[in-house]
Enzyme design. Structure first.
Site, short mmCIF file in Angstrom:
data_model
loop_
_atom_site.label_atom_id
_atom_site.label_comp_id
_atom_site.label_asym_id
_atom_site.label_seq_id
_atom_site.Cartn_x
_atom_site.Cartn_y
_atom_site.Cartn_z
N SER A 1 9.10 49.76 27.99
CA SER A 1 7.94 49.30 28.75
C SER A 1 6.64 49.86 28.12
O SER A 1 6.44 49.71 26.92
CB SER A 1 8.11 49.73 30.21
OG SER A 1 7.17 49.13 31.02
N ARG B 1 3.43 51.19 44.90
CA ARG B 1 4.75 51.45 44.35
C ARG B 1 5.76 50.40 44.81
O ARG B 1 6.62 49.98 44.04
CB ARG B 1 5.21 52.85 44.78
CG ARG B 1 6.57 53.24 44.24
CD ARG B 1 6.59 53.27 42.73
NE ARG B 1 7.81 53.89 42.23
CZ ARG B 1 8.11 54.00 40.95
NH1 ARG B 1 7.27 53.52 40.04
NH2 ARG B 1 9.22 54.57 40.56
N ASP C 1 14.67 40.51 32.96
CA ASP C 1 13.37 41.19 33.04
C ASP C 1 12.27 40.12 33.07
O ASP C 1 12.09 39.39 32.10
CB ASP C 1 13.20 42.10 31.81
CG ASP C 1 11.91 42.91 31.84
OD1 ASP C 1 11.05 42.67 32.70
OD2 ASP C 1 11.78 43.80 30.97
N HIS D 1 13.52 44.59 34.87
CA HIS D 1 12.79 45.47 33.95
C HIS D 1 13.41 46.87 33.90
O HIS D 1 13.39 47.52 32.87
CB HIS D 1 11.33 45.53 34.42
CG HIS D 1 10.42 46.26 33.48
ND1 HIS D 1 10.27 45.89 32.16
CD2 HIS D 1 9.64 47.35 33.66
CE1 HIS D 1 9.40 46.72 31.58
NE2 HIS D 1 9.02 47.61 32.47
N ASP D 2 13.94 47.31 35.04
CA ASP D 2 14.57 48.63 35.13
C ASP D 2 15.75 48.81 34.18
O ASP D 2 16.19 49.94 33.96
CB ASP D 2 15.08 48.87 36.56
CG ASP D 2 14.09 49.68 37.39
OD1 ASP D 2 13.10 50.17 36.80
OD2 ASP D 2 14.31 49.81 38.60
#
Lengths: 408, 197
Positions: A158, A228, A325, A358-359
Site C-alpha cells: 500500500s 477508521r 483489492d 486490500h488487507d
C-alpha cells in the site's frame, strides 16, 4: 521469557531512536530543524553491509513490524510478523531488516504529538504535512546512520509500496530491489474522496479543537473512529465481508430492534475496530498520512509520464496485487508494470487470488508468501553469496543489543 | 525441449529485447539470457509457473494472452516468441496480429497436425490423433485449434505475414533429417520466424 517465543520469531525487540540534528528541507517548503526517527532492526548486518532490507509501513503502521516488545501481549506481535523472521519469506537469518516509524507518525518518530521546540507545546496541526519523498529522504539519512549505502531490497504494501517506488526513483543507486505490493502509481479521485470523508469526520468532531485537542485534554474520538470505520470498509472486499459477516445479527439480538443500536455483526466489527484504533492512533497523524497519500504522484515531476520517472531507476521490481483489492486494484498495479516495461526496467508481476481485499498484503497467503520467498532467496544469494555460509544462529542476546554496534 | 531452445537461440541476435508469450517456467528466457544476453519478459497465466520464473530470476508478468497485448506498445520488442501456445488459444488470429504489432519479428512453434501418423489415425482408425507432440485425448486437450503446416502458411499468405525462416522438427524437437520434400507429412513440430513489411 525468551524461551516462550516461537523459533521462527525474531523474539524480544527493543525499539531504537535515532536523533537527527541537521535540518530536513520538506516538499511543503518548510524545514524540520531537528527530529527523531524510531526504528527496529531484526537480523545481522553482514560484513560489507549489503544485506539490509527496509520495510516501509502503510497508513496506520509503525516501526514494530515483527517480534514482541517487553511486556506486550504475546498474541500480538509486530504487524508483519507472519512474513519477517528466521526462515520466513523476509528471512532474518539472511537479511538485516530495518523498519522505522515515518515522520509525522505517532509512535515515537517526530510528528504532531511531539513537542514543537518553538512553542513548547505539541505540534498538533502545525506539524508540516510531509510527503512520500520527504519520508524517503529521512529514511536515507537513517540508512547513512546505520552504515547502509545500498538496500538489498525495499519492501512495502500500500503506502509502503509507494515509498519503495519513490526510493527507486529518488535514489536509484541505493536500492537493488523494490517489492511493491498492493500499491498504486497515485491515488484516484475515488481514493481521494474516501480520504476526504475520513478527514471531514475528524475535522468536524467538536473535540477536535482545530487540532489542538491535546491542550483541552480530549480526543476527537468519534471523528477518528468514523474515519477508521470508513477506512476499514475500503480494506475489505464485498465477498470477504459477505463470507465473514453476511447479514448475521450479533449475539443477543434475535430480531431487528427497529432502532440504531448495533444489530448486524458487521456494524459491531466496524465499531470495535474504530474504537480500538482511537486508543492507539493520533487524529492529526491520520489527517497528515491521508494527505501524504493524496499527494503521492511520482509521475508529476516527469511530465505526468511514470515511465520517464522509472527511466532513472536501476532496481529490479516485483509488483504484487490481489484480485479482490478494490482500494488499489490489480489494474493500478498493472499501470506501474506498464510504465516499468516502457522504461525497459526489470519487472515481474503477479496477481494473487484472495478475498481479503486490500488487507490481503498482510495475510499469510501461501502463494503470496511463496513468491516473496522465491524472489528474496535470489536477493539473499546476490548479496550474501551462493554459499550457505550466512546461516542463522539463535543469539543469546536480545536483537537490539547486537544491532547497537551498527546504530552508532 | 533443449534442441528447440538452441534452434530458437540461433535465430535471435545477441542483446535483443524479447517477449515470450506463455513462457511457462521461464526455461527459454533463462536460456536466451545466458546464450544471447537477451532482455525481456515472459507472459504467463499459471501462478505455479510464475513462482518458478521468480525463483529462477526470469522477469515474468502475470497476464492472460486472450486479452491481447494492450499493455505493450508497437514494435517495442525485437522478437515476440510463442512456443507451443498458438494451438491452445482461442483468439489465434488476433494474437498473431498482436505479436507482429508488438514485435518486429515473431517466432512461433506448434505441433503439426498434418504429420503422417496423425493422418493415419484419423484415416484408418477413425480416432482423433494422439502423438508424442499431441499427448492429450480429445476430451482433455488444451489444444483447441489444431492445424497443419499448410494451414498455417495459408493463413500467413492471407494475412500478408512473411515467413522469414522455417524449420521442421521431429518429436524430440530435433531438426527433421529425412526428405526435404513434404514437411507437412514428416514434420512433427514446426518452427517459424515471421515478419510483416
Amino acid at each position: 521469557m525468551a524461551a516462550q517465543f516461537p523459533p521462527d520469531s525474531v523474539g524480544l525487540i527493543t525499539p531504537q531512536t535515532a536523533p537527527f540534528a541537521e535540518p530536513l528541507a520538506l516538499d511543503c517548503g518548510r524545514m524540520l530543524a531537528d527530529y527523531e526517527i524510531v526504528y527496529e532492526t531484526y537480523g545481522t548486518l553482514n560484513a560489507d553491509h549489503s544485506n539490509a532490507v527496509l520495510i516501509c509501513h502503510a497508513l496506520s503502521g509503525d516501526h514494530h513490524a515483527a517480534g514482541f516488545h517487553e511486556g506486550s501481549d504475546p498474541s500480538k506481535p509486530g504487524w508483519w510478523d507472519n512474513c519477517i523472521g528466521p526462515g520466513k519469506p523476509i528471512d532474518t537469518s539472511q537479511f538485516f531488516v530495518v523498519c522505522c516509524n515515518n515522520l509525522g507518525g505517532c509512535k515515537g518518530s517526530t510528528g504532531p504529538t511531539s513537542i514543537n521546540p518553538d512553542s513548547r507545546k505539541p505540534y498538533g496541526p502545525d506539524f508540516p504535512i510531509v510527503t512520500v519523498k520527504d519520508w524517503v529522504r529521512s529514511q536515507a539519512r537513517l540508512a547513512d546512520r546505520l552504515g547502509i549505502q545500498q538496500w538489498a531490497a525495499i519492501i512495502g504494501g500500500s503506502l509502503g509500496g509507494m515509498q519503495a517506488m519513490q526510493w527507486a526513483i529518488t535514489f536509484p543507486e541505493r536500492i537493488r530491489h523494490a517489492l511493491v505490493i498492493a500499491a498504486a502509481p497515485r491515488l484516484s479521485a475515488q481514493n481521494i474522496a474516501f480520504n476526504e470523508v475520513a478527514r471531514q469526520a475528524i475535522l468536524s468532531d467538536p473535540d477536535f479543537h482545530h487540532g489542538h485537542y491535546y491542550e483541552f485534554g480530549v480526543l476527537p474520538r468519534r471523528g477518528l473512529m468514523i474515519a477508521r470505520m470508513l477506512g476499514h470498509i475500503t480494506y475489505l472486499s464485498d465477498e470477504g465481508m459477505r463470507a465473514k459477516f453476511g447479514r448475521e445479527l450479533r449475539q443477543g439480538t434475535p430480531n431487528f430492534n427497529f432502532n440504531f443500536d448495533t444489530e448486524f455483526q458487521v456494524e459491531s466489527y466496524l465499531r470495535h475496530q474504530g474504537k480500538a484504533f482511537v486508543d492507539r492512533f493520533d487524529a492529526n497523524t491520520y489527517l497528515l498520512m491521508t494527505k501524504t497519500l493524496d499527494y503521492f504522484d511520482p509521475a508529476a515531476d516527469f511530465d505526468q509520464d511514470l515511465s520517464v520517472a522509472f527511466h532513472r531507476a536501476q532496481a529490479r521490481f516485483l509488483i504484487i496485487a490481489f484480485t479482490s483489492d478494490w482500494r488499489f486494484s490489480p489494474a493500478r498495479s498493472r499501470e506501474i508494470v506498464r510504465a516499468l516495461v516502457r522504461a525497459n526496467r526489470e519487472v515481474s508481476y503477479a496477481e494473487i487470488t484472495s478475498e481479503y481485499g486490500h488487507d490481503a498484503f498482510l495475510m499469510p497467503i501461501p502463494l503470496y508468501h511463496d513468491m516473496l520467498r522465491g524472489y528474496l532467496t535470489r536477493v539473499a544469494r546476490e548479496v550474501n553469496g551462493p554459499e550457505e555460509a550466512f546461516s542463522y544462529e539463535a543469539s543469546p542476546l536480545p536483537h537490539s543489543t547486537e544491532i547497537h554496534a551498527h546504530a552508532s | 525441449m533443449r534442441p528447440e531452445l538452441e534452434l530458437i537461440s540461433d535465430w535471435i541476435r545477441p542483446s535483443a529485447r524479447v517477449l515470450d508469450l506463455g513462457c511457462g517456467d521461464g526455461a527459454l528466457l533463462a536460456y536466451l539470457h545466458e546464450q544471447r544476453q537477451v532482455e525481456g519478459y515472459g507472459l504467463e497465466i499459471d501462478t505455479g509457473n510464475i513462482v518458478k520464473c521468480i525463483q529462477t530470476g526470469v522477469n515474468v508478468i502475470h497476464a492472460d494472452l486472450e486479452a491481447g497485448l494492450e499493455d505493450f506498445s508497437d514494435s517495442s520488442f525485437d522478437y515476440v516468441i510463442m512456443t507451443q501456445t498458438l494451438q491452445a488459444v482461442r483468439h489465434t488470429e488476433r494474437l498473431l496480429d498482436e505479436m507482429l504489432r508488438v514485435g518486429r519479428q515473431g517466432i512461433v512453434t506448434f505441433p503439426n497436425f498434418g504429420f503422417w501418423r496423425c493422418r493415419m489415425q484419423i484415416a484408418l482408425q477413425g480416432l482423433m490423433p494422439v502423438a508424442k507432440t499431441l499427448p492429450y485425448q480429445w476430451y482433455n486437450t488444451p489444444n483447441i485449434h489444431l492445424f497443419t503446416i499448410r494451414d498455417f502458411e495459408k493463413l500467413c499468405r492471407r494475412k500478408r505475414i512473411d515467413v522469414l525462416q522455417r524449420m521442421v522438427l521431429d518429436h524430440a524437437h530435433r531438426p527433421w533429417r529425412g526428405p526435404r520434400l513434404w514437411p507437412n507429412l514428416f514434420g512433427e513440430i514446426a518452427l517459424y520466424r515471421l515478419g510483416r513489411a
